[in-house]
Design an enzyme around this catalytic site. Structure first.
Site, mmCIF file in Angstrom:
data_model
loop_
_atom_site.group_PDB
_atom_site.id
_atom_site.type_symbol
_atom_site.label_atom_id
_atom_site.label_comp_id
_atom_site.label_asym_id
_atom_site.label_seq_id
_atom_site.Cartn_x
_atom_site.Cartn_y
_atom_site.Cartn_z
ATOM 1 N N GLY A 130 -17.049 -14.647 -1.690
ATOM 2 C CA GLY A 130 -17.906 -13.974 -2.905
ATOM 3 C C GLY A 130 -16.400 -14.442 -4.030
ATOM 4 O O GLY A 130 -15.502 -14.243 -3.643
ATOM 5 N N CYS A 131 -17.150 -14.649 -5.229
ATOM 6 C CA CYS A 131 -16.255 -15.047 -6.217
ATOM 7 C C CYS A 131 -15.329 -13.721 -6.750
ATOM 8 O O CYS A 131 -14.139 -13.991 -6.745
ATOM 9 C CB CYS A 131 -16.745 -15.635 -7.320
ATOM 10 S SG CYS A 131 -18.469 -14.623 -8.046
ATOM 11 N N ASN A 132 -16.101 -12.565 -6.661
ATOM 12 C CA ASN A 132 -14.966 -11.562 -6.963
ATOM 13 C C ASN A 132 -14.321 -11.098 -5.648
ATOM 14 O O ASN A 132 -13.032 -10.753 -6.118
ATOM 15 C CB ASN A 132 -16.123 -10.209 -7.189
ATOM 16 C CG ASN A 132 -17.104 -10.487 -8.268
ATOM 17 O OD1 ASN A 132 -16.474 -10.998 -9.367
ATOM 18 N ND2 ASN A 132 -18.223 -9.915 -8.185
#
Lengths: 342, 342, 342, 342
Positions: free
Chosen positions: B148-150
């Protein structure tokens, strides 16, 4: 073979854009970076987005050993630029991004810029840097004068049409929408986020924008007669991108064919299918220029729209394209990156 | 040697970003692009910023001859992704950008994503794609699960600190600011320019964001005990960029040293000098991650801030970095472009 | 009855915001506007959005006949403000928007602002201008010190919780997201559209922001003991709006009840239903403050989020609210306009 | 005396803007709000920025008792609007914000909107709602057709010039820059923040925008002959604001005098000093329209630029201005708020 490059005026946006582009160039190496007021600082302090690069410390121009430099980009303010360039070695290849060597006629320069030209010798040898139209001259030139970003956009839309006489030369209106980076890293209230975002306005209205000097010179030259366009720039709440909407009289299909023919084989100019409108969203961060043509509902009228990134194709990308030619490299070298979207 | 690449789900932002990046890759060639609902269209119609590229026409997945493909990127929605991947050839190298293969525990997957996992065989062999921490596994993997980017941003800030035990594992607060492209090309009122620009808000408050599944898994793994962070994402009026502000307890200097040591030699991770704050402005469009550390005025507390571009280092750039490893290429190939600023 | 109003420092954003608000006030009349460096100009030249108003010409402070003024707003920079106010008539009602009279302890003032206080007499009589908590004192005051905009936002979220002891006083973290107008009309590179839009970063990290002086003073006062919060502001690409995300330890439901009770009947403070998150989008241009509370997934932890417009509720709207009280008007007079959305 | 107001279509931007404005109106009271698909919801759920208001629950149109309503605003999509209005009580005062009753000629309506008109009886009695030019008719009307927002802006710039014959009627070019809220709360990819921000493009090129129907009708009417303008709208990365740049042939000073005379005494139209350019920044959130005139460097050519807020003066503010007239209130009632800047 690696070419040693100097950039004078590296603390401005066009200087930083040159560094961005050259950092990916296979055969250019940045050997010197000047920024008079920030001499002694690292580029990563002035532009933290470049911190991954191993760059020379910013210095004063006088500290550069130009005998070791193959080509020098000048990203200095006009007036300063001519003084600096006049003092540089006479054999040094130079791409100037300022307005100082764009106009062939010193009187025109003085009219638009308000000061007499003080480097007439260099001005005489300078070649106008609109690559697609001065390619051979640029390849042979020592000093190339990068175009104004608005001037480039308007010319991409109109120049072939004026040269081929497919539009009425006395009825050209150019409504330009410019992003704020075109104003440089200037500390003015109107460029603050709080005052610029979320709105727009015309400026330099009434035909007072300096890039008109370039339009007059180039359009008259290709037409073989005086051509004066009506030109109004507008400041947009965006950082990169010029959209030039040209209102012309002529047959829209002929206009489209003329542009398509003129740009056949050009690596950076994309003429869209007839009737499609380009967008600055689709050229951001790239060296591409998109051009669209449509017929108006009023017979005999057409709209020609050109979109490019003012910092890339409109200035630093164009400058690198010219430098490639001057150094015998592939013209597209370091310039084929895709636009950034979204 | 040129590697033939397929991208499934090419009509979304991460798909377009992969095309942008691969278009500059010296040894990757895009051989197939799928987009089920847009099959038959050209990529330039779906993403006009890519019109300069000569790309295969968008097709349906079933139309691709995977025997001619060396590596396949899956940029599909979660749940769809696992179904598609389960049906692909079992020897095809795959980098999946969805959430489907990130979590090792099928029960955790079901808890966070609301549906049971239907490709457990593939799930078992998948390697978590946080390149800097799974480099060798990724190089040897057939199937890599992009993070996930976060989750990537938070881990870059915190993972070495948790692994080395230099912060209190029970007192970690992660306040994240995310750009809107992280939400994908979704048609939701809150993502309209009119509703998103000029303001900000928290979302998924109270520890309900799905990327917590990754934080829990990875932080607990490196700590050797359960670690639960408090994590609140905020939606920003910007298109690219995640800024993770981590509030931790520990000695700030030790924390800085720990991070600096952990990322020594890493080509994409830049640990700033102590006390400096990174900005998403300085990583936009690039694969770099900037990390800063400062001591708070309150003894024993520190702030760790990480900034990256969610579409590049946070997803498609990471995916390409992993693909480079899986295909024996230089890990940085096609990924060293400088950020776009301004 | 009409009250004659003077605004000192009318060429800044808070000055212009005061004019915007007062132009709709039923019983206030702007009788004098000062702006030292722009004296002699019309307000419509400095702020063309106010051109429909019939306003006094900008003058120097010394040109104002204060005997004709019922109340004076000082929207001057700190340090200047104390000097000006010390020289004004001792009976003139004043609302000061600077930082000069916010801190009760001159030593604290000097610590946070770097210069000794030179108007101790006035400082002694000044009342802290957080209307909802100092209403009676303000109504009786001659000199009211408007709060910092960040300080107001943080206090709306936390003050009742600290006063009632429903949260752990040693574990308060305040992550603030501020719009750029909070920095005023300052000519700094980082505030340019080209450098601020499309990205974000923390600043004044490590507990160095001056508004901490207010937090320390007020939170310690209501707690009856020293309370120090950890506070990190972030600069947002937006013009108006502060979002304060507070991470606290305590029972989320009790916290919500405490806030709901504290703000019952308050005309400008809206406590959202439990679990909902406020947004700065929904308070822009208004005097409202929205507050949300949620429980984190980690037992015993809660998030409290407050949103307001820094130029309105955070400064000029608050100032007008206080002026209403000081002049015996309805506290909400001229302040009930709805937010601007989109 | 309080007038009871209904708003049909309250879940769109113009509906919300009406509520914003009317919430401050001294003698209007909102008695009913409809939104078919959101019936049963509170306005504060659909538009949280209005949560401080005590508003009727959203209902279906059929649930409203129109005998209790003094005036009804219809903020419905065109085509729907005519059907709804045809079914409303024949004596109910109505201000329609859709396109359905703007065009006098049903054939023109069908040409521009693609469907036959189905409420010809109402269409016959409708008065065109450009207040400054139809004031008396509007005061006496039962049904007023609000103008297109672009159509209003272009007419403010050009209508007096065409009526007085001070410009060449066959050489009018209108280059319009429109904010995105003009497109309504529509879920389209191009309106997403990620795709709209930071760029701009023309749309409806070639004279295909529907507001041309209004220009043709009104300009031909005041000229007493057919007048067709060339009109190209551009979509801007901003939420509110239309800037119309008109390129005309005529004497710029006469043009300025003509506009100044035409708008003398108008409360909302501000003609700037000759040579000044207006900006949408300076009208945001207000009912004002700023107009500037400049001479081009080319003899006999002028530029006329008008700026207004599309949601206020361009639609909902205009609608309220008309409703004031229809109900015998002061025309400016509830409309004198200053613009929001920054």
């Amino acid at each position: 073979m690696t070419h040693k490059i100097a950039i004078l005026g590296a603390s401005g946006y066009t200087g930083a854009e040159l560094v961005r582009l050259i950092s990916q160039h296979p055969s250019f190496e940045i050997a010197a970076l000047s920024a008079d007021r920030k001499a002694g600082m690292e580029m990563s302090q002035v532009f933290p987005h470049l911190r991954h690069l191993d760059m020379p410390t910013l210095c004063k121009i006088g500290e550069i050993d130009f005998s070791q430099i193959d080509l020098c980009f000048c990203a200095l303010p006009h007036k300063t630029s001519q003084e600096v360039i006049a003092a540089l070695p006479k054999t040094l290849k130079i791409v100037d991004l300022s307005a100082d060597f764009r106009l062939r006629d010193p009187a025109a320069y003085e009219k638009w810029y308000g000061n007499p030209h003080n480097a007439l010798e260099q001005q005489t040898e300078a070649v106008y840097g609109l690559t697609e139209f001065y390619r051979n001259d640029i390849a042979a030139a020592r000093l190339v004068a990068g175009t104004g970003c608005n001037a480039a956009t308007g010319q991409f839309a109109l120049r072939p049409l004026i040269a081929d006489g497919v539009i009425d030369l006395d009825e050209i209106i150019l409504d330009l929408k410019c992003a704020v980076s075109g104003a440089g890293r200037s500390l003015k209230e109107g460029l603050l986020h709080a005052e610029l975002s979320e709105g727009y306005n015309a400026y330099a209205i009434g035909g007072t924008h300096r890039h008109l000097g370039e339009f007059d010179q180039e359009f008259s030259k290709v037409a073989g007669r005086a051509v004066k366009v009506q030109f109004t720039p507008h400041l947009m709440p965006a950082n990169r991108g010029i959209l030039a909407t040209a209102y012309v009289k002529g047959d829209a299909q002929h206009i489209h064919e003329c542009l398509a023919a003129a740009y056949t084989g050009e690596p950076f100019i994309e003429v869209l299918p007839f009737g499609e409108a380009p967008s600055t969203h689709h050229v951001r961060g790239s060296n591409f220029c998109h051009i669209g043509v449509a017929a108006d509902r009023i017979e005999g009228r057409a709209i020609v729209i050109a979109a490019l990134d003012n910092l890339t194709k409109g200035s630093s990308g164009q400058a690198l394209q010219n430098a490639n030619l001057m150094l015998g490299e592939d013209e597209t070298s370091g310039l084929m990156m895709a636009p950034l979207f979204p």
